[in-house]
Design a protein around this motif. Structure first.
Motif, short mmCIF file in Angstrom:
data_model
loop_
_atom_site.label_atom_id
_atom_site.label_comp_id
_atom_site.label_asym_id
_atom_site.label_seq_id
_atom_site.Cartn_x
_atom_site.Cartn_y
_atom_site.Cartn_z
N ASP A 95 0.83 -1.21 0.00
CA ASP A 95 0.00 0.00 0.00
C ASP A 95 0.87 1.26 0.00
N LEU A 96 1.91 1.22 0.83
CA LEU A 96 2.80 2.39 0.93
C LEU A 96 3.53 2.63 -0.38
N GLN A 97 3.98 1.54 -1.00
CA GLN A 97 4.70 1.66 -2.28
C GLN A 97 3.79 2.30 -3.33
N HIS A 98 2.54 1.88 -3.31
CA HIS A 98 1.56 2.41 -4.25
C HIS A 98 1.34 3.91 -3.97
N ALA A 99 1.25 4.25 -2.69
CA ALA A 99 1.02 5.65 -2.29
C ALA A 99 2.20 6.53 -2.67
N ILE A 100 3.43 6.00 -2.53
CA ILE A 100 4.65 6.76 -2.88
C ILE A 100 4.65 7.11 -4.36
N ASP A 101 4.21 6.13 -5.18
CA ASP A 101 4.19 6.35 -6.63
C ASP A 101 3.26 7.51 -7.01
N GLN A 102 2.21 7.67 -6.21
CA GLN A 102 1.22 8.69 -6.56
C GLN A 102 1.48 10.04 -5.87
N ALA A 103 2.27 10.03 -4.80
CA ALA A 103 2.48 11.27 -4.03
C ALA A 103 3.68 12.06 -4.58
N ASP A 104 3.78 13.31 -4.19
CA ASP A 104 4.98 14.09 -4.51
C ASP A 104 5.24 15.16 -3.44
N GLY A 105 6.43 15.72 -3.49
CA GLY A 105 6.78 16.76 -2.55
C GLY A 105 7.01 16.24 -1.14
N GLU A 106 6.55 17.05 -0.20
CA GLU A 106 6.76 16.77 1.22
C GLU A 106 6.14 15.42 1.65
N ILE A 107 4.93 15.15 1.12
CA ILE A 107 4.22 13.91 1.48
C ILE A 107 5.00 12.69 0.99
N LYS A 108 5.59 12.83 -0.20
CA LYS A 108 6.36 11.72 -0.76
C LYS A 108 7.54 11.37 0.15
N VAL A 109 8.23 12.42 0.63
CA VAL A 109 9.37 12.20 1.53
C VAL A 109 8.90 11.52 2.82
N GLU A 110 7.78 12.04 3.33
CA GLU A 110 7.20 11.46 4.56
C GLU A 110 6.85 9.99 4.36
N LEU A 111 6.23 9.70 3.20
CA LEU A 111 5.83 8.30 2.89
C LEU A 111 7.05 7.41 2.72
N LYS A 112 8.09 7.97 2.08
CA LYS A 112 9.32 7.20 1.88
C LYS A 112 9.92 6.81 3.23
N HIS A 113 9.87 7.80 4.12
CA HIS A 113 10.38 7.56 5.47
C HIS A 113 9.59 6.45 6.16
N GLN A 114 8.25 6.54 6.02
CA GLN A 114 7.38 5.54 6.64
C GLN A 114 7.62 4.15 6.01
N PHE A 115 7.84 4.16 4.69
CA PHE A 115 8.09 2.92 3.95
C PHE A 115 9.34 2.21 4.49
N LEU A 116 10.39 3.03 4.72
CA LEU A 116 11.63 2.46 5.26
C LEU A 116 11.43 1.93 6.67
N ALA A 117 10.67 2.69 7.49
CA ALA A 117 10.41 2.24 8.86
C ALA A 117 9.61 0.93 8.86
N GLU A 118 8.64 0.81 7.92
CA GLU A 118 7.83 -0.42 7.83
C GLU A 118 8.67 -1.60 7.33
N LYS A 119 9.59 -1.28 6.42
CA LYS A 119 10.51 -2.33 5.92
C LYS A 119 11.33 -2.89 7.07
N LYS A 120 11.80 -1.97 7.91
CA LYS A 120 12.59 -2.38 9.08
C LYS A 120 11.75 -3.30 9.98
N GLU A 121 10.49 -2.90 10.20
CA GLU A 121 9.57 -3.69 11.03
C GLU A 121 9.36 -5.08 10.43
N TYR A 122 9.20 -5.09 9.09
CA TYR A 122 8.99 -6.35 8.37
C TYR A 122 10.19 -7.29 8.57
#
Lengths: 301, 130
Positions: A95-122
């Motif tokens: 879901d996050l990967q899909h959201a990153i593809d569609q987002a841009d700017g500040e939100i994209k950076v925030e989502l990328k950060h969340q994506f990395l944190a979720e990857k770590k959790e995984y």
């Protein structure tokens, strides 16, 4: 300014992710777990006992009995929970990967950060699951080794005299099977009397047994019952199970290496994102320097 | 109905040991008895040739069956008793009729051969005082 501050905070967290990722990558190689996961793994256990009943079970039921015992253990329960959690985490990542593809700017950076944190959790979840799987396989190997030891001790308990007798009986039967037809011809062909009642009844019953055996051989359910395959005797079957469990453990260790490499990729991604954010921040290259010449007048007058 | 269906394979499996071959008690003893009767008839000096032939022939027919009963008796598998051990120690002496027919010899000749009592060894033997 707000944007800049937010980016700074994300950058700081990313450095944290990077360090955690590196730590995870280093730790995964040695099969280490975080305290939370370690507690789960230590609590959940499977303690099977090699009972006489298990030793006496036929080969086809032996594995089923062990599998059943394992599925009722707390370790199996914990593994099922971990599996469900991992499935959910994978969905979150998608879901996050899909959201990153569609987002841009500040939100994209925030989502990328969340994506990395979720990857770590995984990765932490996978690491915990691997530890439990390793525990399960090691226990299974220990059970098979004990079982094999008991089976081998049982066969070694037979005296050499007993072994010789069994061998002689087998040889005698082979010799009879080889010569009985010829003996029948020699003994009864020239005689006026035919075969004995025993021989006639035996022959009739053998024909019936052979017909039934042939029916059993072609029965579709026979293949399903015969799980031993090439290992016809019980120690052979247990040895095959042991080899399978050892192979599974080897594969698990290989999967563990893959997780370690995945953790390294996460750490490098975090470093990359951190650099990316740092580059976006305006850097003031003109360092303030006092113009001494301008102050000369103050000293002259 | 479902639980009854579940029970069917269990009941079928339970029936298998009941159908296992029934152990024939004393099959070795029966064979040994008949063999000793035949050997007695073979070497009885008070018996006429015709009488001996008839008796040996009857015993031989009985022994064919008795020897096969012993060889096919699954209850003897690995039973380490002195009688069974002795019986399987020497096939040629225990399963006399089968072994003799296999070698195309008469039972008497086969018996002597097994005991190393050949014409030659008998001819070279000397009568001595103990």
């Amino acid at each position: 300014m707000r944007h800049s501050n937010q980016l700074k905070s994300v950058g700081g967290t990313l450095r944290g992710v990077f360090i955690a990722g590196l730590l995870a990558a280093t730790a995964l190689g040695g099969f280490a777990a975080s305290p939370a996961h370690a507690a789960v793994s230590n609590d959940a256990a499977w303690r099977p006992t090699v009972t006489e009943r298990l030793v006496k079970l036929p080969s086809s039921s032996l594995k089923k009995a062990l599998d059943k015992d394992f599925s009722r253990s707390p370790l199996a329960e914990a593994l099922r929970d971990a599996e469900a959690e991992i499935t959910l985490k994978v969905q979150t990542l998608k879901d996050l990967q899909h959201a990153i593809d569609q987002a841009d700017g500040e939100i994209k950076v925030e989502l990328k950060h969340q994506f990395l944190a979720e990857k770590k959790e995984y990765l932490m979840l996978i690491q915990g699951q691997h530890k439990m799987r390793g525990k399960h396989l090691k226990t299974r190997i220990r059970v098979y080794q004990r079982l094999l030891g008991k089976l081998e001790r049982a066969s070694a308990a037979k005296t050499p005299g007993h072994a010789t007798l069994v061998q002689r009986q087998a040889e005698a039967r082979v010799r009879l099977a080889r010569t009985s037809e010829r003996i029948d011809t020699d003994l009864f062909a020239t005689s006026v009397t035919s075969n004995s009642k025993y021989a006639r009844e035996y022959g009739k019953n053998m024909a019936a047994i052979n017909a039934l055996m042939a029916r059993i051989e072609i029965h579709p359910m026979k293949g399903k019952l015969d799980i031993a395959g090439d290992a016809k005797d019980k120690p052979g079957f247990v040895r095959r199970l042991l080899v399978d469990a050892e192979a599974d453990l080897q594969i698990l260790q290989q999967e563990n290496e893959i997780v370690g490499l995945m953790a390294k990729v996460v750490a490098l991604d975090a470093l990359g994102l951190s650099e990316e954010i740092a580059e976006e921040q305006p850097i003031d290259d003109d360092l303030p320097s006092a113009d001494v010449a301008a102050a000369v007048d103050l000293f002259i007058n | 109905m479902k639980s009854k269906l579940k029970l069917v394979p269990v009941l079928a499996l339970l029936a298998v040991p009941a159908l296992a071959p029934i152990a024939v008690a004393g099959s070795v003893e029966n064979m040994e008895r008949e063999r000793s009767i035949m050997l007695q008839a073979m070497f009885d000096p008070n018996m006429s040739q015709q009488e001996r032939h008839k008796k040996v022939d009857t015993s031989k027919r009985r022994l064919v069956d008795l020897e096969r009963i012993v060889l096919r008796d699954k209850s003897l598998n690995g039973r380490n008793t002195p009688a069974i051990k002795r019986a399987f120690a020497n096939y040629d002496l225990t399963f006399l009729v089968h072994s003799a027919t296999e070698k195309s010899l008469t039972v008497t000749d086969h018996w002597f051969e097994q005991l190393n009592l050949t014409s030659k060894s008998l001819m070279v033997s000397t009568r001595r005082r103990r």
